[in-house]
Design a protein around this motif. Structure first.
Motif, PDB file in Angstrom:
ATOM      1  N   LYS A  83      17.299  66.359  65.069  1.00  9.99           N
ATOM      2  CA  LYS A  83      17.408  64.995  65.610  1.00  9.99           C
ATOM      3  C   LYS A  83      16.074  64.513  66.172  1.00  9.99           C
ATOM      4  N   ALA A 134      14.001  61.234  68.600  1.00  9.22           N
ATOM      5  CA  ALA A 134      14.188  60.446  69.817  1.00  9.22           C
ATOM      6  C   ALA A 134      13.247  59.259  69.818  1.00  9.22           C
ATOM      7  N   CYS A 169      20.213  60.138  75.843  1.00  2.00           N
ATOM      8  CA  CYS A 169      19.582  61.358  76.375  1.00  2.00           C
ATOM      9  C   CYS A 169      18.536  60.915  77.388  1.00  2.00           C
ATOM     10  N   TYR A 219      12.733  65.887  77.092  1.00  4.00           N
ATOM     11  CA  TYR A 219      12.853  66.962  76.103  1.00  4.00           C
ATOM     12  C   TYR A 219      14.170  66.748  75.347  1.00  4.00           C
ATOM     13  N   PRO A 220      14.280  67.264  74.107  1.00  2.00           N
ATOM     14  CA  PRO A 220      15.530  67.053  73.359  1.00  2.00           C
ATOM     15  C   PRO A 220      16.738  67.584  74.129  1.00  2.00           C
ATOM     16  N   CYS A 221      17.773  66.782  74.246  1.00  7.99           N
ATOM     17  CA  CYS A 221      18.964  67.223  74.974  1.00  7.99           C
ATOM     18  C   CYS A 221      19.544  68.460  74.282  1.00  7.99           C
ATOM     19  N   SER A 261      18.070  71.311  74.376  1.00  9.02           N
ATOM     20  CA  SER A 261      16.986  72.239  74.072  1.00  9.02           C
ATOM     21  C   SER A 261      16.582  73.016  75.329  1.00  9.02           C
ATOM     22  N   MET A 276      12.004  66.608  67.155  1.00  8.44           N
ATOM     23  CA  MET A 276      12.131  67.724  68.082  1.00  8.44           C
ATOM     24  C   MET A 276      10.880  68.597  68.072  1.00  8.44           C
ATOM     25  N   SER A 294       8.547  67.119  70.772  1.00  8.04           N
ATOM     26  CA  SER A 294       8.871  66.983  72.188  1.00  8.04           C
ATOM     27  C   SER A 294       9.532  68.201  72.816  1.00  8.04           C
ATOM     28  N   MET A 295       9.757  69.260  72.073  1.00  3.81           N
ATOM     29  CA  MET A 295      10.487  70.399  72.641  1.00  3.81           C
ATOM     30  C   MET A 295       9.642  71.201  73.628  1.00  3.81           C
ATOM     31  N   GLU A 324      18.575  59.427  71.372  1.00  6.49           N
ATOM     32  CA  GLU A 324      18.348  60.329  70.243  1.00  6.49           C
ATOM     33  C   GLU A 324      19.101  59.838  69.005  1.00  6.49           C
TER      34      GLU A 324
END
Length: 525
Positions: free
Chosen positions: A280, A282, A326, A330-332, A334, A430, A433-434, A497
């Motif tokens: 996914k 964002a 979100c 950071y990716p929700c 993650s 992702m 931004s992770m 997201e």
């Protein structure tokens, strides 16, 4: 007049028939793809635009890749070793690596490429600051000697997105980092056809027949990069309906990113596969801290308070199945996702925003919001954001342009009255931004940082602490503190997201799931 009209119709029919005949003749040899945006910038180090990054993966190679499970794997590197104190890394390159002009890839090319990348990329900047020197030990081997252990060497060299450290010929990598390269010679699985390049119309690549893939199966950006077509054409179609019609009519083979408004029609067609090829993504709102009014953090916070994630995401993604809110940077779901968010909720706080604007002394000068009208994955967001900002008390000047123009203009540091900007919305994957050290916009080092050029010493200090930390709970705590700081300064804010879908015809096989879209391993039957 009627005679001329009939003649025109006849000519158009002949052209269409000829085009169909060409498509039928080239059959499985040519892969036609609608990329997610037009390609007008060819330097994947100068910009972080995804379409340029994907062009980079076609043309260039990297020292390390990331497999589908997120593990860093050698790519151009054959072997490597680390000294016991962690300060010296020695690498050897695979045999047979060569650029498209036939010249071998050497250690000198690698060192020059890393030096240029290390001036632009935030993680590269951190790595270069920790580095004492890089030396060529032979034509195919080199070492990196650090002043102190640097805990993310492989991760930096295999960084899949934002600005991957692509390897270029040393003569090309000698281009100043703040200027775009004018030579697309790489060593990757495809060769860019400069003579057929038509920005706004078509981008052509041909198979690099001399490329030597790794022997491992392809996985993510790692493993064997096998090309099974002779030629790949990126066909630039900016209208969502036109993209869908071209796919359904067999004029193209693949749409890299499905526009949300065509989701229902493509999902219902038995000849089309909808495939979530990417994790996914964002959307994020970015603010320029180089020029007023967002040099004042209170102004920036007021703009962020205007965000309504539900309104923005519904407008852009249309179908609830394709988006979710979100509030983490950071990716929700993650590793570092957190709801420790200072004031930000993702729900509009218009009264608080108005009060903050008044407290900050907003003079009513229009803020310039850039709107990429031709980018189907982004073009619904800016008009909604403009309305939300107006409700919060901003005077908004939404300026419409195409995506390549936005990508070029965001590099301008001038005041808005001289062609500068204040705000824009973009998207990230992702892979970007992770990790706080991977994410290009998360910079506080002023003009050396990403577009928006925020100066925030505390943010840079927190990132350095994160880099040095070896304990995962400590890293999580620092990641949360970094999120708080990003929002307090108002560098950027999450909008929500979305699910990334590629669409292709059923005769297409081998499309890989990866951190980024890649175009090797694809067969056309």
């Amino acid at each position: 007049m009627r005679k001329n009209l009939k003649l025109s119709q006849l000519v158009a029919g002949l052209i269409l028939a000829w085009g169909s005949a060409v498509i039928a003749q080239d059959g499985a040899k040519v892969l036609r793809v609608v990329p997610q945006a037009d390609l007008k910038i060819l330097d994947p180090i100068w910009t972080t635009a995804f379409v340029t990054r994907n062009h980079g993966y076609n043309v260039y190679d990297t020292l390390f890749g990331v497999d589908a499970q997120g593990r860093v794997q050698p790519q151009m590197v054959d072997q490597y070793e680390v000294s016991e104190d962690g300060q010296i890394w020695r690498f050897s390159l695979r045999k047979g690596l060569a650029f498209h002009d036939g010249k071998p890839v050497t250690s000198a090319d690698v060192i020059a490429s890393l030096q240029r990348w290390g001036q632009r990329d935030p993680l590269g900047q951190k790595m270069m600051a920790a580095l004492d020197r890089m030396d060529a030990l032979s034509e195919r081997s080199f070492h990196m000697v650090f002043k102190q252990p640097f805990g993310m060497v492989r991760e930096a060299l295999g960084k899949p997105s934002s600005s991957p450290p692509f390897i270029m010929p040393a003569r090309v990598a000698a281009t100043p980092a703040d200027q775009q390269i004018d030579d697309a010679t790489g060593s990757g699985p495809y060769i860019f056809k400069q003579d057929e390049y038509r920005p706004g119309e078509k981008v052509v690549y041909v198979k690099n027949t001399k490329y030597i893939p790794r022997t491992e199966p392809p996985s993510g950006t790692a493993g064997g990069k096998q090309v099974y077509v002779d030629r790949m054409e990126w066909v630039i179609l900016k209208d969502a309906q036109t993209q869908a019609n071209a796919l359904l009519n067999g004029e193209i083979d693949m749409i890299e990113w499905v526009p949300a408004e065509q989701y229902t029609a493509l999902k219902a067609n038995a000849q089309v596969v909808l495939d979530p090829t990417l994790p996914k993504g964002a959307y994020t709102l970015h603010l320029n801290h180089k020029v007023p009014p967002f040099t004042n953090p209170k102004m920036a916070q007021a703009a962020i308070m205007a965000i309504s994630q539900e309104a923005l995401m519904r407008a852009q993604q249309v179908h609830k199945a394709l988006y979710s809110g979100c509030i983490s940077i950071y990716p929700c779901g993650s590793q570092y996702a957190t709801t420790q968010n200072a004031y930000f909720t993702g729900v509009p706080m218009l009264a608080k925003a108005k009060a903050l604007l008044q407290e900050a002394g907003y003079d009513g000068k229009p803020v310039v919001l850039m709107h990429p009208a031709d980018f189907t994955m982004l073009n619904k967001l800016a008009p909604v954001m403009a309305q939300l900002l107006k409700q919060a008390g901003f005077n908004v000047d939404m300026q419409t342009m195409d995506w390549p123009t936005l990508v070029t203009r965001r590099a301008k540091k001038d005041p808005v009255e001289k062609g500068g900007w204040n705000m824009f919305i973009t998207s990230w994957g992702m892979a970007d931004s992770m990790n706080p050290l991977f994410f290009a916009p998360m910079t506080g080092n002023g003009e050396r940082g990403w577009f928006g050029w925020t100066t925030d010493a505390k943010l840079e200090s927190l990132k350095s602490e994160f880099l040095a930390a070896r304990d995962e709970p400590v890293r999580k705590s620092l990641a949360a503190a970094i999120q708080q700081q990003v929002l307090e300064t108002g560098i950027y804010a999450p909008i929500g997201e979305y699910t990334v879908l590629s669409a292709y015809r059923k005769n297409i096989r081998g499309v890989l799931h990866a951190p980024v879209n890649v175009f090797w391993n694809i067969k056309k039957q």
